[in-house]
Scaffold this motif. Structure first.
Motif, mmCIF file in Angstrom:
data_model
loop_
_atom_site.group_PDB
_atom_site.id
_atom_site.type_symbol
_atom_site.label_atom_id
_atom_site.label_comp_id
_atom_site.label_asym_id
_atom_site.label_seq_id
_atom_site.Cartn_x
_atom_site.Cartn_y
_atom_site.Cartn_z
ATOM 1 N N SER A 283 42.724 39.128 28.370
ATOM 2 C CA SER A 283 41.902 37.922 28.516
ATOM 3 C C SER A 283 40.453 38.120 28.099
ATOM 4 O O SER A 283 39.769 37.167 27.731
ATOM 5 N N GLY A 284 39.948 39.346 28.220
ATOM 6 C CA GLY A 284 38.565 39.622 27.865
ATOM 7 C C GLY A 284 37.543 39.123 28.872
ATOM 8 O O GLY A 284 36.337 39.154 28.601
ATOM 9 N N ARG A 285 37.986 38.697 30.059
ATOM 10 C CA ARG A 285 37.065 38.146 31.052
ATOM 11 C C ARG A 285 36.569 39.184 32.048
ATOM 12 O O ARG A 285 35.741 38.867 32.906
ATOM 13 N N PHE A 286 37.042 40.426 31.954
ATOM 14 C CA PHE A 286 36.789 41.409 33.006
ATOM 15 C C PHE A 286 36.185 42.694 32.446
ATOM 16 O O PHE A 286 36.487 43.104 31.323
ATOM 17 N N HIS A 287 35.358 43.318 33.256
ATOM 18 C CA HIS A 287 34.833 44.654 32.941
ATOM 19 C C HIS A 287 35.893 45.648 33.418
ATOM 20 O O HIS A 287 35.870 46.105 34.560
ATOM 21 N N ALA B 196 39.326 31.429 29.411
ATOM 22 C CA ALA B 196 37.890 31.129 29.417
ATOM 23 C C ALA B 196 37.534 30.036 30.410
ATOM 24 O O ALA B 196 36.382 29.942 30.849
ATOM 25 N N GLY B 197 38.497 29.209 30.804
ATOM 26 C CA GLY B 197 38.209 28.125 31.722
ATOM 27 C C GLY B 197 38.405 28.455 33.187
ATOM 28 O O GLY B 197 38.169 27.603 34.049
ATOM 29 N N VAL B 198 38.823 29.675 33.498
ATOM 30 C CA VAL B 198 39.054 30.053 34.889
ATOM 31 C C VAL B 198 37.725 30.379 35.553
ATOM 32 O O VAL B 198 36.969 31.220 35.057
ATOM 33 N N PRO B 199 37.404 29.737 36.679
ATOM 34 C CA PRO B 199 36.108 29.984 37.339
ATOM 35 C C PRO B 199 35.973 31.425 37.821
ATOM 36 O O PRO B 199 36.971 32.101 38.109
ATOM 37 N N ASP B 200 34.725 31.856 37.939
ATOM 38 C CA ASP B 200 34.468 33.252 38.313
ATOM 39 C C ASP B 200 35.028 33.617 39.683
ATOM 40 O O ASP B 200 35.499 34.739 39.882
ATOM 41 N N PHE C 122 31.172 41.622 35.001
ATOM 42 C CA PHE C 122 29.931 41.902 34.281
ATOM 43 C C PHE C 122 28.692 41.455 35.058
ATOM 44 O O PHE C 122 27.724 40.948 34.476
ATOM 45 N N ASP C 123 28.721 41.651 36.377
ATOM 46 C CA ASP C 123 27.587 41.369 37.251
ATOM 47 C C ASP C 123 27.202 39.894 37.329
ATOM 48 O O ASP C 123 26.102 39.553 37.771
ATOM 49 N N PRO D 149 23.715 34.632 46.358
ATOM 50 C CA PRO D 149 24.395 35.071 45.126
ATOM 51 C C PRO D 149 24.846 36.528 45.256
ATOM 52 O O PRO D 149 24.041 37.418 45.520
ATOM 53 N N ILE D 150 26.132 36.763 45.081
ATOM 54 C CA ILE D 150 26.710 38.110 45.184
ATOM 55 C C ILE D 150 27.096 38.579 43.787
ATOM 56 O O ILE D 150 28.016 38.033 43.166
ATOM 57 N N PRO D 151 26.412 39.583 43.221
ATOM 58 C CA PRO D 151 26.806 40.085 41.897
ATOM 59 C C PRO D 151 28.091 40.905 42.002
ATOM 60 O O PRO D 151 28.249 41.710 42.919
#
Length: 434
Positions: free
Chosen positions: A216-220, A147-151, A425-426, A418-420
């Motif tokens: 991890s649940g961080r990715f689509h 959860a702490g890893v930046p996008d 998850f956009d 800003p690049i989605p």
């Protein structure tokens, strides 16, 4: 793997710095910090990024853009075809056959026995060992750290993983190379056993990264998986597709690039960065594998320089003039053309620090030293001397491009765009684009 990590396995791309059709603008990004402390990133325009159109459509259907990419592939093969095809002369192929005992002794030992190799289950929670309660607790711990890893690092991780998951394209590329190919799929030659053993070791890289991302649940994950499928479908752009001289120069460069990209990611997500120890261990383990593989291909090309320095230096210059593209150069997210999306990803990777144009230049400088390019003299033809001089001047030219891109970025004072990114998850990544 052969990533890298074009994108990272990206060098990203060095420009054709000499010869007809040379680009007049840098083809890589450069990071800069302006006086106001805002991180500025100078990226290339779409036109300058490739100097040719190689885009595919977001939908993957056949269009004029796809046809343009196919024409580019054909043009790249035709351009200089006589040069690289000269490497298929019987005497040069015989040299490769005579190298087989040397490969047996000096290259194959760089593979690890299966029994001594790490497996993805060694690095991630394993329900068979932990039981259901232990597995659940371990997954919660993993998710909390992730959860702490930046996008921006998450996006780079996806690209690293996709590069590894595109493995089917890579042994098929090596199996197009004369003499060294595994003609039957089970050849007993040292060359063929290396290709299969290397592929088997590489196969674990995508597996472990994919499983981490899933847990991890961080990715689509559906969007990520579709990107993997597109990249394998679209393939890899290959220059001099049948020449081992050129092919092994490419793979040596790519393996070092991939090791750097995974190693940088491990550092940035580790204890002194985002604090995800599990991900840092995974990326560091993959990077160590890539370093071993780099050593193997470096030894092979080094042997080429010993046996036929003129041929080796000309092959290296041939590949650098055409850029060492990452295997993921055709990556796309389903919304943009591959070239358009790749350029954005290159900017993100540069900004995040997982793989930069400075890394690309450092890799080139490393191989110039490793293979003794500057010291080459005896046995060189006029073409060989010109290739040597071109290679030795190239790092300085790339550095000048970095400096000019830095100056332009500071002067322009552009605001981030800003690049989605649908992989996350956009959520948007702010990046300075030209």
């Amino acid at each position: 793997m052969i990533m890298a990590s074009a994108f990272y396995k990206f060098g990203y791309q060095s420009c054709k710095l000499s010869g007809p059709g040379a680009c007049k603008q840098p083809t890589a990004t450069a990071a800069a910090s302006g006086g106001n402390g805002v991180h500025a990133l100078a990226t290339i325009t779409r036109r300058n990024w490739r100097c040719r159109n190689m885009a595919t459509t977001a939908s993957g259907t056949t269009t004029m853009a796809v046809a343009g990419r196919r024409r580019e592939k054909k043009d790249d093969v035709v351009e200089g075809e006589d040069e690289w095809r000269s490497y298929l002369a019987p005497e040069r192929l015989e040299m490769l056959r005579q190298m087989e005992p040397w490969v047996e002794e000096h290259v194959l030992p760089l593979l690890k026995p299966v029994e001594a190799s790490w497996q993805p289950s060694d690095l991630l929670p394993d329900p068979a060992n932990l039981g259901s309660d232990g597995f659940h607790a371990a997954c919660l711990e993993l998710r909390a750290a992730a959860a702490g890893v930046p996008d921006d690092l998450l996006v780079c991780l996806v690209a690293n993983m996709i590069t590894e998951e595109a493995l089917p394209s890579y042994p098929s590329g090596l199996n197009r190379l004369e003499v060294v190919r595994d003609a039957t799929g089970a050849d007993a030659t040292a060359w063929a056993r290396w290709i299969r053993g290397w592929s088997a070791e590489e196969n674990r890289h995508g597996d472990v990264l994919n499983r981490y991302m899933h847990l991890s649940g961080r990715f689509h994950m559906r969007e990520v998986e579709r990107t993997v499928q597109r990249l394998i479908r679209d393939g890899v752009i290959v220059h001099a597709p049948a020449s081992p001289f050129h092919g092994f120069v490419y793979v040596a460069f790519q393996e070092r690039a991939t090791a750097i990209a995974h190693g940088n990611t491990a550092r940035l997500v580790g204890a002194r960065g985002a604090g995800d120890a599990a991900l840092a261990r995974i990326c560091g383990t993959v990077a160590a594998d890539e370093k071993r593989h780099e050593a193997a291909y470096t030894r092979v090309v080094g042997k080429f320089f010993e046996a036929d320095p003129d041929a080796a230096v000309r092959a290296m210059a041939y590949m650098m003039r055409r850029r060492i593209d990452m295997p993921t150069v055709l990556i796309n997210d389903g919304r943009h053309s591959s070239g358009d999306f790749y350029a954005r990803f290159v900017a993100i990777a540069q900004q995040a620090g997982t793989y930069t144009v400075s890394d690309y230049r450092a890799i080139l400088e490393h191989f110039i030293r490793q293979w003794g390019v500057e010291e080459l003299a005896a046995g060189l033809t006029g073409e060989g001397r010109r290739a040597r001089d071109y290679l030795c001047a190239l790092p300085h030219k790339i550095k000048r491009m970095e400096e000019k891109a830095h100056d332009r970025a500071v002067k322009a004072q552009k605001k981030p765009t800003p690049i989605p990114i649908n992989w996350i998850f956009d959520r948007t990544i702010p990046v300075i684009l030209p």
